[in-house]
Design a protein around this motif. Structure first.
Motif, mmCIF file in Angstrom:
data_model
loop_
_atom_site.group_PDB
_atom_site.id
_atom_site.type_symbol
_atom_site.label_atom_id
_atom_site.label_comp_id
_atom_site.label_asym_id
_atom_site.label_seq_id
_atom_site.Cartn_x
_atom_site.Cartn_y
_atom_site.Cartn_z
ATOM 1 N N LEU A 1 0.831 -1.208 0.000
ATOM 2 C CA LEU A 1 0.000 0.000 0.000
ATOM 3 C C LEU A 1 0.868 1.262 0.000
ATOM 4 C CD1 LEU A 1 -2.784 1.334 0.181
ATOM 5 C CD2 LEU A 1 -2.601 1.162 2.667
ATOM 6 N N GLU A 2 1.934 1.257 0.770
ATOM 7 C CA GLU A 2 2.833 2.413 0.789
ATOM 8 C C GLU A 2 3.461 2.657 -0.584
ATOM 9 O OE1 GLU A 2 5.502 1.364 3.956
ATOM 10 O OE2 GLU A 2 4.446 2.640 5.386
ATOM 11 N N ARG A 3 3.889 1.593 -1.246
ATOM 12 C CA ARG A 3 4.476 1.737 -2.587
ATOM 13 C C ARG A 3 3.448 2.245 -3.586
ATOM 14 N NH1 ARG A 3 6.804 -3.755 -4.271
ATOM 15 N NH2 ARG A 3 7.183 -2.612 -6.197
ATOM 16 N N ALA A 4 2.229 1.714 -3.512
ATOM 17 C CA ALA A 4 1.173 2.151 -4.432
ATOM 18 C C ALA A 4 0.824 3.615 -4.207
ATOM 19 C CB ALA A 4 -0.064 1.278 -4.260
ATOM 20 N N THR A 5 0.750 4.014 -2.951
ATOM 21 C CA THR A 5 0.436 5.403 -2.629
ATOM 22 C C THR A 5 1.531 6.340 -3.119
ATOM 23 O OG1 THR A 5 -0.754 4.646 -0.678
ATOM 24 C CG2 THR A 5 -0.156 6.956 -0.731
ATOM 25 N N ALA A 6 2.769 5.947 -2.954
ATOM 26 C CA ALA A 6 3.886 6.775 -3.427
ATOM 27 C C ALA A 6 3.865 6.903 -4.949
ATOM 28 C CB ALA A 6 5.218 6.188 -2.961
ATOM 29 N N ALA A 7 3.609 5.793 -5.647
ATOM 30 C CA ALA A 7 3.548 5.836 -7.115
ATOM 31 C C ALA A 7 2.376 6.695 -7.579
ATOM 32 C CB ALA A 7 3.433 4.427 -7.686
ATOM 33 N N GLU A 8 1.232 6.551 -6.946
ATOM 34 C CA GLU A 8 0.065 7.347 -7.331
ATOM 35 C C GLU A 8 0.300 8.833 -7.075
ATOM 36 O OE1 GLU A 8 -4.696 7.772 -6.424
ATOM 37 O OE2 GLU A 8 -3.551 6.241 -5.372
ATOM 38 N N GLY A 9 0.915 9.146 -5.955
ATOM 39 C CA GLY A 9 1.224 10.549 -5.653
ATOM 40 C C GLY A 9 2.202 11.150 -6.658
ATOM 41 N N ALA A 10 3.185 10.375 -7.060
ATOM 42 C CA ALA A 10 4.148 10.863 -8.049
ATOM 43 C C ALA A 10 3.485 11.060 -9.407
ATOM 44 C CB ALA A 10 5.325 9.885 -8.154
ATOM 45 N N ILE A 11 2.550 10.184 -9.760
ATOM 46 C CA ILE A 11 1.823 10.350 -11.024
ATOM 47 C C ILE A 11 0.952 11.605 -10.958
ATOM 48 C CG2 ILE A 11 -0.056 9.370 -12.410
ATOM 49 C CD1 ILE A 11 1.328 6.641 -11.944
ATOM 50 N N GLU A 12 0.290 11.828 -9.831
ATOM 51 C CA GLU A 12 -0.506 13.052 -9.654
ATOM 52 C C GLU A 12 0.371 14.293 -9.830
ATOM 53 O OE1 GLU A 12 -3.766 13.768 -8.791
ATOM 54 O OE2 GLU A 12 -4.440 11.692 -8.833
ATOM 55 N N ALA A 13 1.553 14.273 -9.239
ATOM 56 C CA ALA A 13 2.467 15.411 -9.355
ATOM 57 C C ALA A 13 2.901 15.620 -10.797
ATOM 58 C CB ALA A 13 3.685 15.203 -8.455
ATOM 59 N N LEU A 14 3.172 14.533 -11.513
ATOM 60 C CA LEU A 14 3.580 14.638 -12.911
ATOM 61 C C LEU A 14 2.450 15.203 -13.764
ATOM 62 C CD1 LEU A 14 5.660 14.076 -15.138
ATOM 63 C CD2 LEU A 14 4.722 11.765 -15.289
ATOM 64 N N LEU A 15 1.227 14.741 -13.549
ATOM 65 C CA LEU A 15 0.092 15.264 -14.307
ATOM 66 C C LEU A 15 -0.153 16.739 -14.000
ATOM 67 C CD1 LEU A 15 -2.406 12.256 -14.065
ATOM 68 C CD2 LEU A 15 -0.922 12.875 -15.973
ATOM 69 N N ALA A 16 -0.027 17.127 -12.730
ATOM 70 C CA ALA A 16 -0.186 18.533 -12.365
ATOM 71 C C ALA A 16 0.896 19.394 -13.012
ATOM 72 C CB ALA A 16 -0.147 18.687 -10.840
ATOM 73 N N LYS A 17 2.112 18.878 -13.062
ATOM 74 C CA LYS A 17 3.216 19.612 -13.700
ATOM 75 C C LYS A 17 2.937 19.818 -15.181
ATOM 76 C CE LYS A 17 8.235 19.291 -14.254
ATOM 77 N NZ LYS A 17 8.615 19.053 -15.601
ATOM 78 N N LEU A 18 2.489 18.763 -15.862
ATOM 79 C CA LEU A 18 2.165 18.872 -17.282
ATOM 80 C C LEU A 18 1.045 19.882 -17.511
ATOM 81 C CD1 LEU A 18 2.272 15.143 -18.450
ATOM 82 C CD2 LEU A 18 3.870 16.958 -19.051
ATOM 83 N N ALA A 19 0.019 19.832 -16.686
ATOM 84 C CA ALA A 19 -1.117 20.739 -16.856
ATOM 85 C C ALA A 19 -0.728 22.189 -16.570
ATOM 86 C CB ALA A 19 -2.259 20.314 -15.939
ATOM 87 N N ALA A 20 0.189 22.401 -15.645
ATOM 88 C CA ALA A 20 0.589 23.765 -15.290
ATOM 89 C C ALA A 20 1.552 24.371 -16.297
ATOM 90 C CB ALA A 20 1.224 23.774 -13.897
#
Length: 125
Positions: free
Chosen positions: A84-103
């Motif tokens: 669960l910790e690994r999945a949460t970290a990967a999901e958070g990093a993907i969210e950050a990458l998508l936010a970076k692309l959108a910004a």
């Protein structure tokens, strides 16, 4: 006619030509530098996305193996929590990458839909 009058028009023509050439060259160079920067950013983001996707799939497969009961767990004390910790970290990093692309980009409606679809796909799994 003085020497200034006879040389003034040709010198002014040369100065305007050189100034215009410098301005055009600078703008073209800036434009190509921006294109190169965007391409480099895209390649970096694509590499990061591929890495995160691989991590997410690895966690997903690990979780499926743990919950199916077919894979005995011998070493980790809390395999579910670690997964669960690994999945949460990967999901958070993907969210950050998508936010970076959108910004960083001006996106079309279709591109926003694609990013939203990618985000929802990771949330649904």
């Amino acid at each position: 006619m003085s020497i200034f009058e006879s040389l003034g028009v040709p010198l002014l023509t040369v100065a305007v030509t050189l100034g215009g050439g410098w301005l055009v060259t600078t703008r073209v160079t800036d434009h190509w530098d921006q294109i190169r920067k965007n391409r480099d950013t895209d390649q970096t983001a694509a590499g990061e996305f591929q890495r995160l996707y691989g991590e997410f799939v690895a966690v997903w497969k690990t979780w499926n193996a743990l919950t199916s009961g077919h894979t005995p767990v011998s070493s980790p004390e809390r395999p579910g929590w670690d997964c669960l910790e690994r999945a949460t970290a990967a999901e958070g990093a993907i969210e950050a990458l998508l936010a970076k692309l959108a910004a960083e980009r001006v996106l079309t409606g279709a591109e926003v839909d694609v990013l939203g679809g990618v985000r929802q796909a990771f949330k649904a799994v």
